[in-house]
Design an enzyme around this catalytic site. Structure first.
Site, PDB file in Angstrom:
ATOM      1  CE  LYS A 135      11.900  11.160  50.056  1.00  0.00           C
ATOM      2  NZ  LYS A 135      10.953  11.705  51.050  1.00  0.00           N
ATOM      3  CB  SER A 194       2.454   5.266  60.091  1.00  0.00           C
ATOM      4  OG  SER A 194       3.298   6.391  59.921  1.00  0.00           O
ATOM      5  CG  ASP A 221       6.681   6.552  49.895  1.00  0.00           C
ATOM      6  OD1 ASP A 221       5.674   7.210  50.225  1.00  0.00           O
ATOM      7  OD2 ASP A 221       7.692   6.449  50.616  1.00  0.00           O
TER       8      ASP A 221
END
Length: 433
Positions: free
Chosen positions: A21, A166, A317
């Site tokens: 993704k 991040s 994740d």
């Protein structure tokens, strides 16, 4: 859609995992900003990535599908004024990276998303971009979508240290820095996934990376981008569900080919191995600057571990499915320093704990993490609300396969956000014992 799963299953299969993704998102973005025509093979046609395509079409990029490839005719960083709101759907990656890209454009645009995305914080991106000269207006609620962006042609370079690692914030700043008036420096500790840096370097961007005083440091010079030919590998975040399925079910083995093995993404493999998982890696090669290879996972007796805080960005994740593995392990597993989970598609600390408890697991909430006391004997069938969080739905489904009885996953259709045929593969390849 609710899904019922009859437990006590096993799996012995070669599983086709969806394409990555993160790389699919970035391939559309880089292709749209480059000079020339970018070809993308194995693109992930999931809801989040389709949101990225739709946004860039509204910004004037020509994107079409030919012979199973996505073809993107680049705009050389000269995007068109959108005539509509840019709907980012459920995708935080689309939103936050677009904030950086739109900061370089001399027009106004409005970004919005679904009810879940509207709850996620955006100032972590807009504050450093404002220092570079872009303007932002929160149209309804401070720190949240919808946001009006007004970019600027000649942004000021930035020297910025991320308060929390991040990849999304870092990537937004890199995309903006490519059109700043000098060298920008971005630092983070620990290092988050580096697909943006690798892919932009492949596209000709003047980006240098190193480690300095413990920090991961990125230097970005103003650059133009050239078109790429990209083959997207399988997504290790999606593969993790089937890896754990093989580990916790009896007499099971899963083979996953052409899977991304970027070291910033393989934290889940490293931690599962620390827990005693029987996992082998082979056929390793480099594609588009990324390590890929074959993963084989087999039934294993797992033990609890304390996860190193420096590994959290590498598994952010995968924590819901790691928690499932921990519920089957002997002993205590502690996952802490994971405050980022609070602002995912759901508060993943709370929703992961609720999922585990609904299956009978003993687990506790920490300020920024979870403590799980593993015991296969305590686990039983359950009913779980996914809260429309794809990773909660899929993690619960994997757990349901390994316990006795019939479990129900509520609002399970959200799995399609990242894994469109998840239930077809799961229920097709796994069999009742």
């Amino acid at each position: 859609m609710n899904v019922k799963i009859e437990g006590r299953r096993k799996i012995r299969a070669k599983v086709a995992i969806p394409s990555d993704k993160s790389i699919s998102h970035r391939s559309i973005m880089i292709g749209s900003l480059a000079r020339g025509t970018t070809e993308i093979e194995n693109f992930l046609f999931a809801e989040d990535c389709l949101s990225t395509i739709n946004c860039f079409k509204k910004l004037g990029a020509e994107i079409e599908i030919k012979n199973d490839k996505v073809i993107v005719k680049g705009k050389n960083y000269s995007l068109s004024v959108p005539q509509q709101v840019l709907d980012c759907g459920n995708s935080g990656t689309t939103t936050r990276l677009l904030l950086g890209i739109l900061s370089t454009q001399e027009f106004e645009a409005v970004l919005d998303g679904d009810s879940s995305l509207r709850k996620r914080p955006m100032k972590r991106v807009t504050q450093p971009l404002s220092q570079m000269g872009a303007s932002f207006e929160f149209l309804e609620k401070e720190d949240c979508l919808p946001i009006k962006v007004k970019g600027k042609k000649n942004l000021k370079p930035i020297d910025y240290t991320l308060p929390v690692s991040s990849a999304q914030v870092k990537s937004a700043l890199i995309f903006a820095a490519l059109k700043a008036e000098g060298k920008s420096v971005i630092k983070e500790l620990p290092m988050s996934r580096d697909h943006t840096e690798l892919m932009l370097k492949s596209a000709g961007a003047d980006i240098a990376t190193c480690f300095e005083n413990g920090f991961y440091k990125i230097e970005v010079m103003p650059s133009n981008l050239e078109a790429l030919k990209i083959k997207v590998p399988s997504d290790i975040s999606s593969a993790a569900f089937f890896i754990v399925l093989a580990l916790i079910c009896e007499d099971s083995e899963v083979i996953i080919e052409n899977c991304i093995l970027n070291p910033t993404r393989t934290g889940i493999i490293d931690i599962l191995k620390q827990m005693g998982a029987d996992i082998e890696i082979g056929n390793v090669e480099i594609q588009n600057g990324e390590l890929v290879g074959t993963i084989v996972a087999r039934s294993s007796n797992l033990k609890g571990v304390v996860v190193d805080k420096n590994d959290i960005p590498r598994i952010i994740d995968e924590i819901p499915i790691l928690a499932v593995a921990a519920a089957f392990a002997d002993g205590k597993t502690i996952i802490d320093n994971a405050s980022e989970l609070r602002v995912k598609e759901s508060d993943r600390i709370k929703t992961t704990l609720e999922m585990l408890r609904n299956f009978g697991a003993e687990c506790y909430e920490l300020e920024n993490g979870l403590e799980i006391v593993g015991s296969r004997d305590n686990l039983k069938a359950g009913i779980v609300n996914s809260y429309n969080d794809h990773r909660i739905a899929m993690a619960a489904s994997i757990l349901a396969c390994a316990v006795e009885g019939e479990s129900t996953i509520l609002n399970a259709e959200c799995a399609s956000i990242s894994f469109p045929n998840f239930y077809e593969i799961l229920l097709g390849h796994s069999k009742k014992v």
